[in-house]
Design a protein around this motif. Structure first.
Motif, PDB file in Angstrom:
ATOM      1  N   LEU A  39       0.865  -1.178   0.000  1.00 51.54           N
ATOM      2  CA  LEU A  39       0.000   0.000   0.000  1.00 51.54           C
ATOM      3  C   LEU A  39       0.906   1.233   0.000  1.00 51.54           C
ATOM      4  CD1 LEU A  39      -2.994   1.109   0.480  1.00 51.54           C
ATOM      5  CD2 LEU A  39      -2.294   1.309   2.865  1.00 51.54           C
ATOM      6  N   THR A  40       0.625   2.192  -0.854  1.00 50.18           N
ATOM      7  CA  THR A  40       1.493   3.366  -0.953  1.00 50.18           C
ATOM      8  C   THR A  40       0.763   4.637  -0.516  1.00 50.18           C
ATOM      9  OG1 THR A  40       0.891   3.829  -3.262  1.00 50.18           O
ATOM     10  CG2 THR A  40       2.766   2.344  -2.872  1.00 50.18           C
ATOM     11  N   MET A  41       1.543   5.567   0.016  1.00 46.79           N
ATOM     12  CA  MET A  41       1.060   6.912   0.355  1.00 46.79           C
ATOM     13  C   MET A  41       2.100   7.908  -0.138  1.00 46.79           C
ATOM     14  SD  MET A  41      -0.555   7.170   4.161  1.00 46.79           S
ATOM     15  CE  MET A  41       0.845   6.342   4.894  1.00 46.79           C
ATOM     16  N   PRO A  42       1.695   8.929  -0.864  1.00 43.72           N
ATOM     17  CA  PRO A  42       2.670   9.929  -1.295  1.00 43.72           C
ATOM     18  C   PRO A  42       3.106  10.817  -0.141  1.00 43.72           C
ATOM     19  CG  PRO A  42       0.469  10.611  -1.931  1.00 43.72           C
ATOM     20  CD  PRO A  42       0.339   9.224  -1.344  1.00 43.72           C
ATOM     21  N   ILE A  43       4.364  11.236  -0.175  1.00 41.18           N
ATOM     22  CA  ILE A  43       4.912  12.213   0.774  1.00 41.18           C
ATOM     23  C   ILE A  43       5.076  13.525   0.021  1.00 41.18           C
ATOM     24  CG2 ILE A  43       6.855  12.779   2.284  1.00 41.18           C
ATOM     25  CD1 ILE A  43       7.416   9.713   2.385  1.00 41.18           C
ATOM     26  N   GLY A  81       8.260  11.806  -2.457  1.00 40.34           N
ATOM     27  CA  GLY A  81       8.622  10.441  -2.077  1.00 40.34           C
ATOM     28  C   GLY A  81       7.386   9.653  -1.714  1.00 40.34           C
ATOM     29  N   PHE A  82       7.610   8.431  -1.207  1.00 39.79           N
ATOM     30  CA  PHE A  82       6.496   7.557  -0.851  1.00 39.79           C
ATOM     31  C   PHE A  82       6.772   6.822   0.456  1.00 39.79           C
ATOM     32  CE2 PHE A  82       6.120   8.069  -5.405  1.00 39.79           C
ATOM     33  CZ  PHE A  82       4.754   8.229  -5.594  1.00 39.79           C
ATOM     34  N   ILE A 141       8.258   1.059   4.697  1.00 40.28           N
ATOM     35  CA  ILE A 141       9.488   1.575   4.108  1.00 40.28           C
ATOM     36  C   ILE A 141       9.179   2.932   3.475  1.00 40.28           C
ATOM     37  CG2 ILE A 141      10.599  -0.654   3.709  1.00 40.28           C
ATOM     38  CD1 ILE A 141       9.699  -0.513   0.804  1.00 40.28           C
ATOM     39  N   ASN A 142      10.170   3.817   3.517  1.00 41.07           N
ATOM     40  CA  ASN A 142      10.040   5.127   2.894  1.00 41.07           C
ATOM     41  C   ASN A 142      11.023   5.250   1.751  1.00 41.07           C
ATOM     42  OD1 ASN A 142       8.095   6.132   4.751  1.00 41.07           O
ATOM     43  ND2 ASN A 142       9.725   6.607   6.217  1.00 41.07           N
ATOM     44  N   SER A 143      10.794   6.226   0.900  1.00 37.79           N
ATOM     45  CA  SER A 143      11.758   6.534  -0.158  1.00 37.79           C
ATOM     46  C   SER A 143      13.091   6.903   0.477  1.00 37.79           C
ATOM     47  CB  SER A 143      11.259   7.690  -1.011  1.00 37.79           C
ATOM     48  OG  SER A 143      10.123   7.325  -1.763  1.00 37.79           O
TER      49      SER A 143
END
Length: 628
Positions: free
Chosen positions: A198-202, A211-212, A228-230
């Motif tokens: 599942l992704t969320m934009p930063i 980033g994500f 995990i983050n970018s």
């Protein structure tokens, strides 16, 4: 990047200030200007004006003032350059590049923003595919409504290792690697960083994707990290980014607060429950840069951390970073959630009202520091308690601002004294019948009284004598300031013995005893007691103790200041320029010292005037005989 005044004037001239302000603040026409309730402080009647002709806004209530660039930095929380870039884009101006290398870096960053936005579009579309069913199920289990999911841009990264590359074929492989979307290892074919997650934009403060954050969906993969983050890139720096700041910043102007939670999902849960002013660090403890960003928006950001041990350790890491940076009016507040609960758990169990109640009464940084250190290790032996005291002093020494450092030291040592020397059980009270004298106030030992008389006989310094007399009057303050007094006593041969005698005597008194210590025969009062409120019998005891604490701090500070001045003067022969600059700086400090000492006299005079005004006076025209 240097921007000329002429270019900045052109930028301001191309924009209408009221149209920019009106995006977040409701304005009403008032003649040739605009008015509103100030967005920088709470008020019921409008005192905030915007003048397009003059090109500035001004609040007659709180003094907020600035132009369109200042509005973007203060109200939106943007950095100066980010504000200029956003306004320049709106005005159709190109921000001048300082040199070709800067222009190339700016172009590269712009390209990274493009590829990251394209990735976000792909992930959003993938959420609706059959492969995204697991991600949709997870979101349903969190009970996020459609509006929340849309605002935070949830998406799904497919499991295939080359899915993103195929979808973003228009971008170079190197650019996708530079953006942190793909991973290159040695000579192997690069592959997608985020897979089956599942992704969320930063976003940055301007709302651009930088980033994500990605959450695992397969519970069987226990060896894989949950989130995990970018990685850090040209556009994404973990230590300089706060998740959701672009939305929480404007919201904080209305609520007057900014809430810092542990993770991105905590932010989403808070927003879904109506708390729009929540942000989160990027999986690490708060950094100095992030604290500066928070303090630009509010004076006391609220740390709302989980009630488990990890949450408390995170709070202490943040406090450790904040202590050296504390400034007048800038601090942290702390909310400790019930053990085992995160914000989402608390809201689901007890409703948003429970979270609102906690946020309405956060704990102070000082109290949190005290409670944590007190609970961090057993405190059974004198050595354990001495260790606690040493840790508290170490925290105080980390504070750079001298006044805040002194106040923290005083308050924490008062807490320590109350804990380490608790009141003993009250003894059996005896009724004193007429004809029998009540017991005298506690006497000093003959040795201590002798040292006190000797020190008083050779020392006629008003401040030192007043401090000694004040401590005799308020013996409960001796141990509260024992650390400072002990340091001073070891360096001062005149009044030092007197202070050591008082410390010895205080250790023998009943803890918390407020009865004045008996003044030894031959002890003379200070030569000038008119300036010290704590020597006035009619002064409020609490105010007198506060003034006594200030006098102790001044007494300890004075020798170091005088020694530094003497050293600067001695340097004139070898380094006159540096010595003069240092002497001028120290003279300013000495003036400030004298001013603080003078304030005590002002308070004493004000007290005397108040006492005179409160006392009954004889009728007009009455003589001495009449009054008798």
């Amino acid at each position: 990047m240097a921007l000329s005044p002429q270019w900045l004037d052109e930028l301001r001239a191309r924009l209408t200030l009221s149209s920019v302000v009106m995006r977040t603040t409701k304005l009403q026409r008032a003649g040739r200007e605009w008015k509103a309730c100030c967005p920088f402080h709470d008020e019921k009647s409008p005192s905030f004006t915007v003048s397009d002709e003059k090109g500035f806004y001004h609040c007659f209530g709180c003094g907020a003032h600035g132009d369109v660039i200042r509005w973007m930095t203060d109200q939106r929380g943007l950095s100066f350059m980010d504000a200029v870039k956003e306004l320049a884009s709106e005005a159709g101006l190109e921000v001048p590049a300082a040199d070709p290398r800067a222009a190339q870096a700016a172009e590269q960053r712009a390209g990274l923003h493009d590829v990251l936005q394209a990735a976000q579009d792909f992930y959003r579309a993938s959420l609706s595919t059959p492969a995204g069913a697991k991600a949709r199920d997870y979101l349903a289990s969190r009970r996020f409504d459609a509006h929340t999911m849309e605002r935070f841009g949830f998406g799904y990264a497919p499991a295939a290792r080359q899915a993103l590359k195929a979808a973003l074929a228009q971008f170079d492989e190197a650019m996708m690697i530079e953006a942190g979307l793909r991973i290159a290892v040695d000579d192997k074919e690069p592959y997608d960083r985020f897979r089956d997650r599942l992704t969320m934009p930063i976003h940055d403060a301007r709302g651009r994707v930088i980033g994500f954050a990605a959450r695992i969906l397969d519970a069987d993969k226990k060896d894989a990290p949950k989130y995990i983050n970018s990685p850090d890139t040209l556009v994404f720096d973990k230590g300089r980014t706060l998740f959701n700041l672009h939305r929480a910043g404007p919201a904080s102007r209305k609520s007057g607060r900014l809430v810092v939670v542990e993770g991105q999902m905590d932010v989403v849960a808070m927003a879904a429950a109506g708390f729009e002013d929540a942000v989160a660090p990027m999986g690490t403890a708060l950094t100095e840069r992030q604290l500066e960003m928070l303090w630009r928006l509010v004076d006391a950001p609220i740390l709302c951390l989980d009630g488990d041990n990890a949450g408390q350790r995170a709070a202490m890491r943040a406090i450790g970073r904040a202590l050296p940076m504390l400034a007048p009016g800038k601090t942290l507040s702390i909310v400790r959630l019930p053990t085992g609960l995160d914000p989402d758990d608390l809201i689901k169990q007890s409703g948003p009202a429970a979270m609102d109640a906690l946020l309405a009464e956060p704990g102070s940084l000082l109290d949190t520091l005290w409670e944590f250190e007190k609970a961090s290790s057993p405190l059974h032996t004198p050595e354990d308690k001495a260790g606690l005291k040493a840790r508290l002093i170490e925290h105080c020494e980390a504070i750079q601002h001298p006044d805040i450092r002194s106040l923290y030291r005083r308050d924490l040592l008062e807490k320590f004294s109350a804990f380490a020397f608790p009141p003993r059980p009250p003894r059996e009270r005896r009724e004193w019948k007429s004809g029998f004298a009540k017991p005298a106030s506690p006497p000093l030992s003959p040795e201590s009284a002798g040292r006190l008389r000797k020190a008083n006989g050779v020392n006629r310094d008003a401040l030192a004598s007043a401090v000694v007399a004040g401590l005799l009057r308020f013996p409960d303050q001796i141990l509260a300031h024992a650390e400072l007094l002990g340091q001073f006593a070891s360096q001062d041969g005149r009044v030092g013995p007197a202070l050591e005698s008082l410390i010895e005597a205080a250790e023998l008194l009943e803890p918390g005893a407020e009865t004045p210590i008996s003044v030894p025969q031959g002890f003379a009062p200070p030569p000038d007691n008119s300036r010290f409120t704590f020597l006035d019998e009619g002064a409020d005891p609490r105010a007198a103790r506060e003034d006594l604490a200030e006098a102790v701090a001044l007494l300890v500070e004075r020798p170091a200041l005088e020694a530094a001045l003497a050293a600067a003067t001695a340097r004139f022969a070898t380094d006159p320029e540096a010595a003069f600059a240092e002497q001028q700086r120290l003279l300013k400090r000495k003036l400030a010292f004298e001013k603080r000492l003078g304030l005590m006299a002002s308070r004493r005079a004000a007290l005397a005037a108040q006492t005179d005004s409160d006392s009954p006076s004889a009728p007009s025209g009455a003589t001495d005989e009449d009054s008798e």
